[in-house]
Design a protein around this motif. Structure first.
Motif, mmCIF file in Angstrom:
data_model
loop_
_atom_site.group_PDB
_atom_site.id
_atom_site.type_symbol
_atom_site.label_atom_id
_atom_site.label_comp_id
_atom_site.label_asym_id
_atom_site.label_seq_id
_atom_site.Cartn_x
_atom_site.Cartn_y
_atom_site.Cartn_z
ATOM 1 N N ASP A 1 0.887 -1.542 -0.020
ATOM 2 C CA ASP A 1 -0.372 0.127 0.010
ATOM 3 C C ASP A 1 0.398 1.203 -0.234
ATOM 4 O OD1 ASP A 1 -2.904 -1.041 -0.052
ATOM 5 O OD2 ASP A 1 -2.496 -1.787 1.593
ATOM 6 N N GLN A 2 1.668 1.103 1.179
ATOM 7 C CA GLN A 2 3.139 2.281 0.952
ATOM 8 C C GLN A 2 3.555 2.148 -0.846
ATOM 9 O OE1 GLN A 2 5.413 1.441 4.658
ATOM 10 N NE2 GLN A 2 4.018 2.494 5.830
ATOM 11 N N GLN A 3 3.892 1.654 -0.768
ATOM 12 C CA GLN A 3 4.573 1.486 -2.640
ATOM 13 C C GLN A 3 3.603 2.117 -3.421
ATOM 14 O OE1 GLN A 3 7.313 0.679 -3.904
ATOM 15 N NE2 GLN A 3 8.872 -0.117 -1.704
ATOM 16 N N LEU A 4 2.175 1.380 -3.523
ATOM 17 C CA LEU A 4 1.431 2.235 -4.463
ATOM 18 C C LEU A 4 1.701 3.487 -4.104
ATOM 19 C CD1 LEU A 4 -1.811 -0.338 -5.394
ATOM 20 C CD2 LEU A 4 1.215 -0.124 -6.813
ATOM 21 N N ALA A 5 0.833 4.178 -3.117
ATOM 22 C CA ALA A 5 0.552 5.304 -2.764
ATOM 23 C C ALA A 5 1.567 6.362 -3.120
ATOM 24 C CB ALA A 5 -0.040 5.303 -1.310
ATOM 25 N N SER A 6 2.854 6.065 -2.984
ATOM 26 C CA SER A 6 4.158 6.734 -2.877
ATOM 27 C C SER A 6 4.200 6.587 -4.554
ATOM 28 C CB SER A 6 5.657 5.785 -2.522
ATOM 29 O OG SER A 6 6.160 6.748 -3.071
ATOM 30 N N ALA A 7 4.062 5.532 -5.508
ATOM 31 C CA ALA A 7 3.645 6.106 -6.872
ATOM 32 C C ALA A 7 2.286 7.179 -7.136
ATOM 33 C CB ALA A 7 3.517 4.504 -7.514
ATOM 34 N N PHE A 8 1.677 6.692 -7.013
ATOM 35 C CA PHE A 8 0.281 7.854 -7.198
ATOM 36 C C PHE A 8 0.987 9.220 -7.032
ATOM 37 C CE2 PHE A 8 -2.550 3.802 -6.835
ATOM 38 C CZ PHE A 8 -2.931 4.233 -8.355
#
Length: 297
Positions: free
Chosen positions: A71-78
């Protein structure tokens, strides 16, 4: 969307200047790795053991220990893609990976949707094999030990590490994955999950995302190094230029990889054994006929 690159390509600058980011450029999860001739490459910090050495971990950037980390990885990507892709509840969510997983889990648990999924997969006999090949290509590219290259080639091989991960992602999505997600496979999905799926579809059809995919697929991009980092400059047939910072390009890859990974894990993997081999259904039959014809001759 396009972005102008208002400064010239760095040629012959000192390595110290080429590798120094502006004071207002925060790179909490990336580190600049110096290369030769003034080039530097941004590498995810998860690849490092400490400030100076690389761990040599295998797998994609998204290969982390828990769904919270994902979740943190995707949130950071967004966050890195803010302003480049449309805002949605999914792109703004604090649990985008969990939301994605929940959407495809809901599809896999609905008997009606499962029937549609199987029918759609049968109509696309190359889909599962294509995704299998994608994971094989990603596993090879992501595990490449570019840091073991001679120093004079290290900048080029590090760039190749990124391109080697991006390219199969672009190809498999631009072909079977987008067609499958837009097919009738999910027509009976519940309203809440369908809304989430629409956000996923919309992300994959964003102008910037499509421009990046097409540039990779048609090999019409240039890697440029500037004072604030590396850019992937994408060219299309109409002459339009889209410039993506390396972090933005990698963010597109991270989100896209997550979509493929969850789609496969929740919806496609279970169908692998139940579907006949396209080669057995078509290829071996033709082969057998040819062999018989040869024997007759």
């Amino acid at each position: 969307m396009t972005k102008e690159v208002p400064f010239p390509l760095v040629h012959g600058k000192s390595l110290a200047n080429a590798c120094r980011p502006p004071l207002d450029l925060e790179l909490p999860d990336y580190r600049l790795v110096p290369a030769h001739e003034g080039l530097a490459v941004l590498i995810p910090a998860t690849m490092f053991d400490d400030e100076t050495s690389l761990s040599g971990r295998n797998g994609s950037v998204l290969e982390v220990k828990s769904d919270i980390d994902k979740d943190q990885q995707l949130a950071s990507a967004f966050l890195r893609l803010k302003g480049l892709v449309s805002h949605s509840e999914w792109t703004a969510s604090s649990t985008p990976y969990g939301d994605l997983d929940g959407t495809f889990a809901a599809a896999a648990s609905d008997p009606g949707v499962c029937e549609d999924l199987e029918q759609a997969v049968r109509s696309m006999p190359s889909l599962i094999g294509a995704v299998d090949a994608f994971f094989a290509a990603i596993a090879m590219a992501a595990s490449a030990q570019w840091w073991r290259s001679p120093i004079v080639h290290r900048g080029a091989t590090a760039r190749g590490w990124f391109i080697g991960r991006w390219l199969p992602t672009a190809l498999v999505v631009d072909g079977p994955v987008v067609r499958f997600l837009r097919s009738q496979a999910f027509r009976r999905l519940g309203d809440e999950s369908l809304q989430e799926l629409r956000a996923v579809r919309r992300f994959l059809q964003e102008e910037t995302v499509v421009s990046f995919r097409h540039a990779l697929a048609h090999w019409s991009f240039v890697w440029e190094t500037h004072d604030d980092g590396n850019y992937v400059v994408c060219h299309d047939r109409a002459g339009k230029v889209t410039a993506l910072h390396q972090q933005e390009a990698d963010a597109i890859h991270i989100v896209t990889f997550a979509i493929i990974d969850v789609l496969y894990g929740r919806c496609l993997r279970r169908l692998r054994q139940s579907l006949s081999s396209p080669l057995r259904a078509v290829g071996l039959g033709h082969r057998g006929r040819r062999e018989k014809e040869e024997e007759t001759d």
